[in-house]
Design an enzyme around this catalytic site. Structure first.
Site, PDB file in Angstrom:
ATOM      1  N   GLU A 126       3.323  70.886  68.059  1.00 54.96           N
ATOM      2  CA  GLU A 126       4.021  71.305  66.834  1.00 54.96           C
ATOM      3  C   GLU A 126       5.303  70.482  66.703  1.00 54.96           C
ATOM      4  OE1 GLU A 126       4.679  75.525  67.048  1.00 54.96           O
ATOM      5  OE2 GLU A 126       2.511  75.954  67.014  1.00 54.96           O
ATOM      6  N   ALA A 129       7.388  71.828  69.404  1.00 55.20           N
ATOM      7  CA  ALA A 129       6.726  72.107  70.689  1.00 55.20           C
ATOM      8  C   ALA A 129       5.804  70.944  71.039  1.00 55.20           C
ATOM      9  CB  ALA A 129       5.935  73.415  70.619  1.00 55.20           C
ATOM     10  N   GLY A 130       6.361  69.956  71.742  1.00 56.73           N
ATOM     11  CA  GLY A 130       5.579  68.786  72.181  1.00 56.73           C
ATOM     12  C   GLY A 130       5.272  68.933  73.657  1.00 56.73           C
ATOM     13  N   PHE A 155       0.842  65.607  64.451  1.00 63.58           N
ATOM     14  CA  PHE A 155       0.152  64.440  65.058  1.00 63.58           C
ATOM     15  C   PHE A 155      -1.267  64.796  65.511  1.00 63.58           C
ATOM     16  CE2 PHE A 155       4.623  63.588  67.065  1.00 63.58           C
ATOM     17  CZ  PHE A 155       5.103  63.058  65.894  1.00 63.58           C
ATOM     18  N   GLN A 279      -0.123  28.615  89.723  1.00 63.75           N
ATOM     19  CA  GLN A 279      -0.029  29.780  90.616  1.00 63.75           C
ATOM     20  C   GLN A 279       0.709  30.970  90.003  1.00 63.75           C
ATOM     21  OE1 GLN A 279       1.421  28.406  94.424  1.00 63.75           O
ATOM     22  NE2 GLN A 279      -0.621  27.788  95.046  1.00 63.75           N
ATOM     23  N   ILE A 337       0.563  35.762  79.516  1.00 64.46           N
ATOM     24  CA  ILE A 337      -0.362  34.660  79.836  1.00 64.46           C
ATOM     25  C   ILE A 337      -0.730  33.893  78.562  1.00 64.46           C
ATOM     26  CG2 ILE A 337      -2.732  34.171  80.631  1.00 64.46           C
ATOM     27  CD1 ILE A 337      -2.260  36.501  82.701  1.00 64.46           C
ATOM     28  N   GLU A 363      -1.722  63.377  75.253  1.00 65.98           N
ATOM     29  CA  GLU A 363      -2.278  64.282  76.288  1.00 65.98           C
ATOM     30  C   GLU A 363      -1.293  64.430  77.454  1.00 65.98           C
ATOM     31  OE1 GLU A 363      -6.408  64.494  76.969  1.00 65.98           O
ATOM     32  OE2 GLU A 363      -6.906  63.708  74.986  1.00 65.98           O
TER      33      GLU A 363
END
Ligand code: COS
Length: 381
Positions: A126, A129-130, A155, A279, A337, A363
């Site tokens: 909420e 309230a996460g 969300f 390397q 990279i 989660e």
């Protein structure tokens, strides 16, 4: 536990081919259109991807946790929004019914989730309230043969498409803690449900989330999952499993990023030879490969432990913590990279770099996983 290695190998080969031949080529379209193409949605239904974890007697494949993790790792090798579409039906959107639903609820909802005819979603978070999920304010007041729901959820993945909402709401106003919370199945079309605009996000375009508001929304009393006051505990059990699944996805994403980075490093020449022969580039490849391997092993080991019926709250949180953070480091190295090209949208690593960021948040954040691990260590001691 793998019930039949040959059948699992066939399933993984099928899904692996679907990922490589259908999903990877559609990644840019997904990112641009911000929705899963209709034909891919249909193919996912035909492959049975919406019912991987739903028991066979309700139309699913009834995969064990170890089998499910192998599939999650395969699906992790493409844009996570594809996995997200099937993820709630297989995981947090249906698990409460699988764990704690009545036979009538199972018969009504699970076959529809398994076929992909209906999508489900999990409404815990909420605005206020996460991480502190037990402080949620949405209320469900009993009025005769139904409950009236009031409150707002935030969300919520797949809510814009969902046919049912698994809503955690407070049934006991005198208990502001975890034991005052119950779990409900709310069907789309029930009066009093309003969906917010689709959220704009950093990554994972095509995985649709929005706010869901309930205003005097009448939910039949038979749609409560389990008993009053059991909702939070069930949600935590659902998340124990969900966190392990997400860990498998994180491993798959890391493996994809490593493959892309290795491919690039072997093609790209600087100082007269492929950069893969330098390397310092090799160090980044090796560190990524090592961490992804460690993650793969811990996730599979935890899945096997769960399949034997053991409690995996601590291990699942440890997997989520390590795998999500690992995927972040691997994505960072993959961009490095690629050099300047890694910052350009034409290379998938740029998109994955943004996509993996969510792994450390949803989660349960990495900090919540640390808290769960430490609390369980103390409790066990
Ligand atoms: N399995 C079974 N029961 C569990 C459990 C689990 N994994 N975790 C907690 N419980 C039980 C506890 O045993 C306790 O039961 P009792 O009332 O019998 O004592 C009850 O649930 C409350 O637990 P606790 O006291 O630990 O709750 P807290 O409010 O202190 O915190 C955390 C719990 C922080 C772990 C929880 O709120 C959480 O996971 N937050 C993150 C939420 C989240 O992941 N959100 C993402 C939404 S989905 S994308």
């Amino acid at each position: 536990m793998i019930r039949d290695q040959e059948t699992l190998d066939q399933l993984l080969a099928l899904i692996g081919r679907f990922v490589r031949e259908r999903l990877v080529p559609a990644e840019n379209r997904l990112a641009e259109d911000e929705r899963v193409p209709d034909e891919i949605f249909e193919e996912m239904k035909q492959l049975g991807l919406f019912g991987l974890t739903i028991p066979e007697q309700y139309g699913g494949l009834g995969l064990t946790m170890e089998e499910e993790i192998h599939v999650a790792m395969e699906l992790g090798k493409t844009s996570p929004a594809f996995r997200s579409l099937v993820g709630t039906n297989n995981g947090i959107g249906s698990a409460a019914i699988v764990f704690n639903g009545t036979e009538a609820q199972k018969q009504k909802y699970l076959p529809r989730y398994a076929s992909g005819e209906w999508l489900s979603c999990f409404c815990l978070t909420e605005p206020e309230a996460g991480s502190d999920a037990a402080s949620l304010r949405t209320t469900a007041r009993r009025r005769g043969d139904h409950y009236l729901l009031n409150g707002a959820k935030r969300f919520i993945t797949n809510a814009p498409l969902a046919h049912t909402f698994n809503v955690m709401a407070r049934t006991d106003p005198d208990n502001q803690g975890a034991r005052g919370i119950s779990s409900f199945i709310v069907e789309r079309g029930t009066p009093g449900i309003t969906l917010g605009a689709v959220d704009r996000k950093m990554g994972q375009a095509g995985s649709l989330t929005c706010d869901v508001t309930f205003e005097d929304c009448p939910v039949p009393a038979e749609n409560i999952i389990g008993e009053e006051g059991e909702g939070f505990i069930t949600a935590m059990k659902v998340l124990d499993r969900g966190r392990l699944h997400i860990s498998g996805v994180a491993v798959g994403m890391a493996e994809r990023l490593i493959a892309d980075a290795l491919d690039y490093a072997m093609q790209r020449k600087q100082f007269g030879k492929p950069i893969a022969e330098q390397q310092l580039v090799q160090a980044m490849l090796a560190d990524s490969r090592t961490e992804a391997w460690a993650a793969r092993c811990m996730v599979l080991e935890t899945a096997r432990k769960r399949d034997t019926g053991e409690n995996i709250t601590l291990e699942s949180a440890a997997c989520k913590l390590f795998c999500a953070e690992m995927a972040g480091r691997v994505a960072d190295r993959a961009v490095q990279i690629h050099g300047g090209s890694g910052y350009m949208a034409e290379f998938a690593v740029e998109r994955f770099y943004r996509d993996v960021r969510l792994l450390r948040l949803y989660e349960g954040t990495s900090q919540i996983q640390q808290l769960v691990i430490a609390r369980n260590m103390i409790g066990n001691a």
